[in-house]
Design an enzyme around this catalytic site. Sequence first.
Site, PDB file in Angstrom:
ATOM      1  N   GLU A   1       0.809  -1.221   0.000  1.00 47.26           N
ATOM      2  CA  GLU A   1       0.000   0.000   0.000  1.00 47.26           C
ATOM      3  C   GLU A   1       0.841   1.270   0.000  1.00 47.26           C
ATOM      4  O   GLU A   1       0.423   2.299  -0.506  1.00 47.26           O
ATOM      5  CB  GLU A   1      -0.941   0.013   1.218  1.00 47.26           C
ATOM      6  CG  GLU A   1      -2.040  -1.026   1.184  1.00 47.26           C
ATOM      7  CD  GLU A   1      -1.591  -2.366   1.771  1.00 47.26           C
ATOM      8  OE1 GLU A   1      -2.441  -3.240   1.933  1.00 47.26           O
ATOM      9  OE2 GLU A   1      -0.388  -2.515   2.061  1.00 47.26           O
TER      10      GLU A   1
ATOM     11  N   ASP B   1      25.286  23.246 -24.782  1.00 45.87           N
ATOM     12  CA  ASP B   1      25.783  24.465 -25.421  1.00 45.87           C
ATOM     13  C   ASP B   1      27.179  24.757 -24.880  1.00 45.87           C
ATOM     14  O   ASP B   1      27.633  24.141 -23.909  1.00 45.87           O
ATOM     15  CB  ASP B   1      24.871  25.655 -25.088  1.00 45.87           C
ATOM     16  CG  ASP B   1      23.507  25.528 -25.743  1.00 45.87           C
ATOM     17  OD1 ASP B   1      23.449  25.061 -26.875  1.00 45.87           O
ATOM     18  OD2 ASP B   1      22.512  25.897 -25.104  1.00 45.87           O
TER      19      ASP B   1
ATOM     20  N   ASP C   1      18.332  27.400 -24.987  1.00 47.18           N
ATOM     21  CA  ASP C   1      17.823  28.632 -24.374  1.00 47.18           C
ATOM     22  C   ASP C   1      16.937  29.454 -25.291  1.00 47.18           C
ATOM     23  O   ASP C   1      16.263  30.375 -24.846  1.00 47.18           O
ATOM     24  CB  ASP C   1      18.975  29.512 -23.863  1.00 47.18           C
ATOM     25  CG  ASP C   1      20.018  29.787 -24.941  1.00 47.18           C
ATOM     26  OD1 ASP C   1      19.737  29.510 -26.123  1.00 47.18           O
ATOM     27  OD2 ASP C   1      21.114  30.277 -24.606  1.00 47.18           O
TER      28      ASP C   1
ATOM     29  N   GLU D   1       4.895 -12.233   6.219  1.00 51.41           N
ATOM     30  CA  GLU D   1       3.446 -12.081   6.306  1.00 51.41           C
ATOM     31  C   GLU D   1       2.718 -13.231   5.622  1.00 51.41           C
ATOM     32  O   GLU D   1       1.619 -13.619   6.031  1.00 51.41           O
ATOM     33  CB  GLU D   1       3.012 -10.746   5.676  1.00 51.41           C
ATOM     34  CG  GLU D   1       3.380  -9.526   6.515  1.00 51.41           C
ATOM     35  CD  GLU D   1       2.866  -8.237   5.893  1.00 51.41           C
ATOM     36  OE1 GLU D   1       2.259  -8.309   4.803  1.00 51.41           O
ATOM     37  OE2 GLU D   1       3.080  -7.165   6.475  1.00 51.41           O
TER      38      GLU D   1
ATOM     39  N   THR E   1       3.370   0.711  10.682  1.00 47.48           N
ATOM     40  CA  THR E   1       4.778   0.644  11.064  1.00 47.48           C
ATOM     41  C   THR E   1       5.726   0.765   9.874  1.00 47.48           C
ATOM     42  O   THR E   1       6.880   1.153  10.041  1.00 47.48           O
ATOM     43  CB  THR E   1       5.062  -0.682  11.798  1.00 47.48           C
ATOM     44  OG1 THR E   1       4.852  -1.774  10.888  1.00 47.48           O
ATOM     45  CG2 THR E   1       4.161  -0.852  12.994  1.00 47.48           C
TER      46      THR E   1
END
Length: 892
Positions: A295, A337, A612, A681, A711
């Site tokens: 997530e 340049d 530029d 997990e 956490t």
Amino acid sequence: MTETAAAPDLTPDTAPDPLEPLPLLRRELHTGPLGLSTREAARRLAVYGPNEVRRTARTSVLRELLRQLVHPLALLLWAAAALAFTAAIAVLGWAIVAVILVNAGFALVQERQAEKAVETLARYLPAQAQVIRDGQAQHVPARDLVPGDLISLDEGDRIPADARVTEGGIEADLSMLTGESTPVERLAGPGLEGLSLLQEPNLVFSGTTATEGQAQAIVFATGDHTELGRIAVLSQRTRREPSPLEQQVKKVAWLIAAVAVAMGAVFLVTGVAVGLPLTDSLMFAIGLLVANVPEGLLPTITLALAVGVRVLARQGAVVKRLSAVETLGSTNVICTDKTGTLTRNQMRLHSTWTPPNEAASGTETAELVRAAAQCTTVTRESDGRLHGDPTEIALVEGTSQHAAPLDLAGRDTHRLACFRFDPRLRRMSVIHSGEHGTLRVIVKGAPETVLALLAEGEPTGEAQAAADTLAADGMRVLAVAVRELPPGSGAAPSRRQDAERDLHLLGLVGLYDPPRPEVARAVRRCHEAGLTVHIVTGDNGATAAAVARAVGIGTPDLQVVAQSEAIDDRELDHLLRQAGTEIVFARSSPETKLKVADALRAHGRIVAMTGDGVNDAPALHRAHIGVAMGLSGTDVAREASTMVLTDDNFATIVTAIESGRRVYDNVRKFIVYIFAHLTPEVVPFLVFALSAGAVPLPLTVLQILAIDLGTETLPALALGRERAEPGIMSRPPRPSSQSVINKDMLVRSWGWLGTVSAALVMTGFFYVLWRAGWHPGDPTGPGSPLHHAYLTATTATFAGIVTCQVGTAIAARTDHAALRDIGFFTNPLLLAGIAFELVFTAALVYAPPLQNLFGTAALPLDVVLLISAFPPLVWGSDELRRWARRRHHRYS
């Protein structure tokens, strides 16, 4: 009589040649010397449309927002939010939704910003134009001009369309198209063959300015068919492509989604097959899905890039698109340049040369320098500062060095005529009145053009050799010659060609714009990092090559393309394929920049391109990283670019590339960190399923959500602020095809750190249960004697994963180096993040209201001591792995 014929067909393929004889051009445009009639102009306006820079139709905001909301990672976040609502944790669900909306809104703003370059171009067009219609001068909106209109131009007017001068003449400031700061003459007369349209002496262009004079001109192009419109069209066609990180994040998101859904489905079927109740099977399937959805990945990437943008802004580089920070890290070619970027843009008179038959005394040198300064248009502001072309300012300031200071007011008082600098002729001349009625012509310009005008017997060969020597030393070389007109010779010549002939050479002046002192080190760092540096400049090839060698570009092999506008695609491809070769593209135009950017992209290179001018916009769009100058650049270039240098300094580009590499490394670091806890997990659910419920579920879905959104987040964000590892600019650029997640990362996160963490976590879980006398299959539900022990065991699993995260966070700080090489305390934000997650975990474990919500129980001292050993074990095992890899690479 005004022209009322039907509108001509002026499609791009059939538009008339503006340089053809004027009677023929008028016939093709169906117009006359008194202009169009009002009714005919209205008909043509309906045919050709308004004279304005038009934008392509915008995609609706709603559609663009929807596209951001269905981004793969956004879809995963939607799934996580739905699961949070399903688990009755509305606060977490709404927090995830907020993250999705913030990310989508930010991406939408970035997309819209790309269109600002075209809007800026439109501001160059005037609101009103003076036009002759029905034989009468009148003012009309500039957007109502049409091909065939006859317009009047006065001093100070913004030119409203591309037109051919038919009467009179003006001085035109074309700097916004050509980059040349000195106005050029635009006169009625025939065109010259072999020149580009912008150099033709009888054409004026939309968006430029008339600085002096009066003229009439016939419009031959309006709207998108003008030079300004062509630039706008190119800018819109060269839409930016997704950055490598954006493409790879999408691939990773789909990979994660596929793995999460597949694992959830497999374990759902497995659970039912081994006899688990459908509710329990669904619970651990949802748990697996939640465990596999990172997530925090998308917001962490966004914030890490935002941090990179903020750091770069402090270092002089304003990055306008977040993903560009990562693209900088994969850049392998810089096209730069010369003037102002590699050099200081502080031109100074450095050397002089006088013909060998002249006495090389200070008098002759002073006369040479003074004459060069008299042939300038520099003015002095009220505050005493000089204003004008940097080259001419250097000449005026140089007179004081040679004891011949110039009074600018006196210069202008004695000036009878001035033929301004012409970029085609590459010279300028003035006529001054002297003592006793004498007139003096002074000519200053490129040596090859001035030497061609010398009288017989002048030392042309020696002067050209001296000019080549000065140019090879990196100097801009100007030849200065004079012609004395005796008293009684009449008025000053009114034509340039009558004045600039039979000249006597005073000598050569060499002007030097020194390289910035930090550029040589920056170029050396580029080479150490495997980057190639090319120079794309409008300057002389020898001068640019000397500057290149002075800063280390082209070591050991430097190629110089003297006339880069003439190079074809085959030659260009051959040059760019030569490994180890760096190139100076001299006498280049903005079109050359676009051609070089296209060729490098075709070769698979990641290109940073500086520019530029207004017509640099297409090349800045086309390059992966368009770099505009903040001090000297135009608004259009700054809008079209990805990054703006506030100090116009090449070294800042290199700093930005290093920062991009660091950000990319940090993205990989927190991905390793986030992925590493997926294994511990998932394993508890796997153990639960494979034991057919004999082992109770070691972790709950709510505890997983507490880890993923509680956490984990702050340490992951802190890893995005990690300092660069040693040697970051000593390795070659990564291939653009390299994924942000590769096999080594997955082996390290899922296979090594994840496996070690899972083993430690399950050890803690079983330790608590066995200490309470549990055996496989014993009931642990509410009301059973072992229920409290079970709550304590799942709490130990939860707390064990958190402490393993601490060890993983410390390990993830480096990919190759040892922790001592970067220092344990060098990332205080990470230490603060670790402190937060430990306090947050303690609150979930020991606060009674949170215990009831998350199904936790207070941990006894021995369990706390056990899980306290997890961080050094996780970090230590990875430190050993990295040590073994370094040893292997050292001896392999």
